[in-house]
Design a protein around this motif. Structure first.
Motif, PDB file in Angstrom:
ATOM      1  N   LYS A  95       5.833   7.589  11.476  1.00 44.49           N
ATOM      2  CA  LYS A  95       5.751   7.448  10.021  1.00 44.49           C
ATOM      3  C   LYS A  95       5.595   8.823   9.380  1.00 44.49           C
ATOM      4  N   GLN A 143       8.818   0.469   5.672  1.00 44.47           N
ATOM      5  CA  GLN A 143       9.847   0.923   6.607  1.00 44.47           C
ATOM      6  C   GLN A 143      10.775   1.883   5.870  1.00 44.47           C
ATOM      7  N   GLY A 196       8.839   4.997   3.451  1.00 43.48           N
ATOM      8  CA  GLY A 196       7.926   4.276   4.330  1.00 43.48           C
ATOM      9  C   GLY A 196       6.507   4.787   4.142  1.00 43.48           C
TER      10      GLY A 196
END
Length: 407
Positions: free
Chosen positions: A228, A201, A215
């Motif tokens: 992402k 994350q 992340g």
């Protein structure tokens, strides 16, 4: 003002097996299996276009210690493209792709520097400025001791100092704790930037100087939801500017489907299709968990009568008619105000699971993880994976012992 520009990425997990995905068509499976590789291609494309001064990869390039041939070839090809553009790349391997693994080795081009098992420093000359980058690769899968003390402190105010560290903040519980550190330990080194990896994350632990997790570049399950990518960093002695760049080619997430007034199956399927379509318009390709909400008693009864796999198959066919890639991984239902109650035994079991910590899950699932055949294909049992197991188990319990629904 002197400034350097670099890309900070980590946790590519090339070759991720995407275990646990069932009932997928061939094209769906290929799209899912290739997603980490395609996200990596986006990273390389961006670097070639933007031409940063260098690129940092803070661990877990590959998903496993026995790196797949295909993943290695894709990575080597990407590194060669960056070499052709004169872009240096610095790599620290993490717990997933540690140096003790067995694999068919590819020779990386000369622009790539791979840190060894001991902390060391690599200095780059960027437009007359020295950039000192320190890091290490995991010599084996489990690095439990702190490595921060091995990083040399900054000593030249005119140079830029960057630390690469694949590890965990002390007290972190969402992932397995490797190479633990505290913020104060990092700050004491007086570096200009800390490029972290391991936590999937993205998060900024400290702003000045930046201590940053980018992340992973592509989500791999529902616990890794949202977009992402990686960071494009502009760093000067007066501060840093971080720009998040999306790399993920599909997004994992959960979507609520409003089933108000639906009493026939065609109405439920239309509601699912519409919800998935709206998500696709906003976020693009995705792998979704659909949660049916606002079901009345008649609709609840309708769903209970249908086997789970059959319901999922029908919803998938309804959603697959759309142009955008959309994979429905699972479907669950929330009990409405008029819904029935779970049986006492179901309530008791689910409540017990809710109280379990990560250590309890490891105890319960230890036989599965120790099995010589199954264990090698399982993800490390971290908090995110445990939450996924709990969610699936609770849904199964509700279907078997209660209303067959997910609260």
């Amino acid at each position: 003002m002197k400034e350097i520009r670099f890309i900070h990425t980590a946790d590519l997990h090339l070759g991720s097996p995407f275990t646990g995905m069932k009932g997928l068509q061939k094209e769906q499976w290929k799209r899912l299996k290739d997603s980490t590789l395609l996200a990596f291609d986006r990273l390389v494309d961006y670097a070639v276009e933007q031409r940063p001064d260098f690129l940092l990869v803070a661990g877990d390039i590959y998903d496993g210690e026995n790196r797949s041939l295909r993943a290695q070839h894709r990575f080597q090809t990407g590194m060669q493209r960056l070499a052709d553009e004169g872009i240096p790349v610095l790599i620290s391997h993490g717990n997933h792709d540690h140096l003790s693994g067995k694999w068919t080795r590819f020779e990386l081009p000369s622009n790539v520097h791979v840190f060894g098992a001991e902390v060391s420093r690599k200095t780059l000359a960027i437009r007359g400025m020295d950039v000192a980058i320190s890091g290490f690769s995991y010599g084996e899968r489990h690095v439990k001791e702190s490595k921060v003390k091995e990083y040399l402190p900054a000593e030249n105010r005119d140079a830029f100092y960057i630390g690469m560290l694949h590890g965990s903040l002390e007290g972190e519980t969402a992932h397995a704790v490797y190479a633990p550190f505290t913020k104060n330990q990092l700050l004491e080194k007086n570096y200009d930037y800390w490029a972290l990896g391991h936590i999937h994350q993205r998060q900024e632990l400290h702003a000045d100087p930046p201590i940053v997790y980018p992340g992973n570049t592509q989500g791999r399950h529902r616990g890794e939801s949202g977009t992402k990518g990686f960071y494009d960093v502009r760093l000067s002695k007066s501060g840093a500017k971080l720009e998040f760049i999306q790399a993920s080619v599909l997004q994992f997430d959960e979507v609520e489907v409003d089933c108000s007034g639906a009493v026939h199956m065609n109405e439920l399927l239309e509601a699912c299709s519409s919800s998935a379509n709206r998500f696709a318009e906003q976020c693009g390709p995705a792998a979704l968990a659909l949660k049916l909400v606002n079901l009345d008693a008649e609709a609840l009864e309708l769903i209970q009568e249908i086997p789970e796999e059959e319901l999922l198959e029908a919803i998938r066919e309804s959603v697959e008619a759309q142009d955008t890639f959309m994979l429905v991984q699972r479907v669950s239902a929330a009990r409405g105000n008029e819904g029935g109650e779970l049986s006492p035994i179901a309530e008791e079991i689910i409540a017990k699971m809710d109280s379990w910590e990560i250590g309890d899950w490891k105890t319960v699932l230890k036989d599965l993880y120790r099995h010589p055949k199954s264990g090698r294909y399982l993800e490390p049992l971290e908090t995110g994976a445990a939450e996924e197991v709990k969610s699936l188990a609770a849904e199964k319990i509700r279907r078997s012992l209660g209303m067959g629904l997910n609260s």
